[in-house]
Scaffold this active site. Structure first.
Site, short mmCIF file in Angstrom:
data_model
loop_
_atom_site.label_atom_id
_atom_site.label_comp_id
_atom_site.label_asym_id
_atom_site.label_seq_id
_atom_site.Cartn_x
_atom_site.Cartn_y
_atom_site.Cartn_z
N ASP A 1 -20.12 -8.13 -7.82
CA ASP A 1 -20.93 -7.65 -8.95
C ASP A 1 -21.78 -8.83 -9.40
OD1 ASP A 1 -21.79 -6.27 -11.34
OD2 ASP A 1 -19.93 -5.10 -11.27
N ASP A 38 0.86 -1.19 0.00
CA ASP A 38 0.00 0.00 0.00
C ASP A 38 0.89 1.23 0.00
OD1 ASP A 38 -2.33 -1.56 0.07
OD2 ASP A 38 -2.18 -1.78 2.24
N LEU A 57 -8.70 -7.04 -5.03
CA LEU A 57 -9.63 -6.01 -5.52
C LEU A 57 -11.05 -6.25 -5.02
CD1 LEU A 57 -8.21 -5.60 -9.16
CD2 LEU A 57 -7.62 -4.34 -7.07
N LYS A 58 -11.27 -7.30 -4.28
CA LYS A 58 -12.55 -7.57 -3.58
C LYS A 58 -13.76 -7.35 -4.50
CE LYS A 58 -10.71 -6.35 0.99
NZ LYS A 58 -9.41 -5.75 0.67
O1 C5P Z 1 -1.09 -1.77 6.97
P1 C5P Z 1 -1.85 -2.99 7.40
O2 C5P Z 1 -0.96 -4.11 7.90
O3 C5P Z 1 -2.97 -2.65 8.37
O4 C5P Z 1 -2.50 -3.50 6.04
C1 C5P Z 1 -3.48 -4.50 5.99
C2 C5P Z 1 -3.84 -4.80 4.56
O5 C5P Z 1 -4.85 -5.78 4.57
C3 C5P Z 1 -4.36 -3.62 3.77
O6 C5P Z 1 -3.87 -3.74 2.43
C4 C5P Z 1 -5.86 -3.78 3.80
O7 C5P Z 1 -6.47 -3.31 2.63
C5 C5P Z 1 -6.00 -5.30 3.87
N1 C5P Z 1 -7.23 -5.78 4.48
C6 C5P Z 1 -7.62 -5.45 5.77
N2 C5P Z 1 -8.81 -5.92 6.27
C7 C5P Z 1 -9.58 -6.72 5.55
C8 C5P Z 1 -9.19 -7.10 4.26
C9 C5P Z 1 -7.99 -6.60 3.76
O8 C5P Z 1 -6.89 -4.72 6.46
N3 C5P Z 1 -10.70 -7.21 6.05
#
Ligand code: C5P
Length: 224
Positions: free
Chosen positions: A62, A9, A58-59
């Site tokens: 649809d 990210d 990309l979750k």
């Molecule tokens: O920076 P951090 O370790 O919090 O990043 C967590 C990653 O996991 C991010 O890319 C976030 O979009 C993803 N994610 C999340 N919770 C979810 C699904 C995906 O934090 N339920």
């Protein structure tokens, strides 16, 4: 053994590739919507060319044919994992699973940003227990043929128990005791996630914002 997935990210593809260079032994890279919209599939190809496994997060949610088309495109691209929303329903999940081939498709059950009230508002009924909803949706995903689910550490034990040993459980919100939680409400320590049955630990900011990302990555690998 669980796998460590780094969430790239970061603002640009250039920074993502520079970070990847600082992570010796990196196996998995997660690309989310921000970077994917900015850089397109070219960035995923760059990671793949470096021998990495790519999780295209990309979750999708649809109608079944549209999601199946997106999954087929991810398969052609060569990514190893992709995500859909379980709330898309059984038909959408089954169509996605059918298009997935060798791509491991994982379903997001309940967004970690939802609490019971927020989810109840979306569903139009009371939700006394968010974990029950996560379990219900996880079962739906696995029945539809998905490889596994994405879950927070709070639901990990419940879902591992409900799903049995085979499905993947991909867990974000990983934080060691010294890490700030950032905007994650439900965090779990890496050792606890592994003990609880996570197959993949997703880590973003504890690595991307570290002064020594390679050192943090290495210490996390030692927890697996
Ligand atoms: O920076 P951090 O370790 O919090 O990043 C967590 C990653 O996991 C991010 O890319 C976030 O979009 C993803 N994610 C999340 N919770 C979810 C699904 C995906 O934090 N339920």
């Amino acid at each position: 053994m669980a796998e460590l997935v780094v969430a790239f990210d970061v603002p640009s593809g250039r920074e993502a590739l520079a970070l990847a260079k600082r992570l010796p032994g990196l196996r998995w890279a997660k690309l989310g919507p921000g970077l994917h919209v900015r850089e397109g599939p070219a960035l995923a190809r760059e990671f793949l060319a470096r021998g990495l496994r790519v999780f295209l997060d990309l979750k999708w949610h649809d109608i079944p044919s549209t999601v199946a088309g997106a999954v087929a495109a991810a398969r052609e691209l060569g990514v190893a994992m992709a995500s859909v929303h379980c709330l898309g329903g059984a038909h959408m999940l089954a169509a996605a699973a059918q298009a997935a081939g060798e791509v491991a498709l994982v379903g997001v059950t309940v967004l970690t940003s939802h609490d019971g009230a927020g989810l109840g508002q979306v569903l139009g009924r009371g939700v006394p227990d968010v974990s029950c909803e996560a379990e219900r949706l996880a079962r739906l995903a696995v029945r539809a043929g998905l490889r596994g689910v994405v879950a927070s550490g709070a639901e990990l034990a419940l879902l591992r128990n409900a799903l049995g040993p085979a499905p993947w459980i991909v867990v974000p919100g990983i934080r060691s005791a010294a890490d700030p939680a950032d905007d994650q409400a439900r965090t779990i320590a890496p050792q606890d996630a592994v003990r609880g049955g996570a197959t993949h630990l997703v880590v973003g900011r504890p690595i991307t914002r570290a002064a020594d990302p390679g050192g943090v990555y290495q210490r996390l690998v030692e927890c697996l």
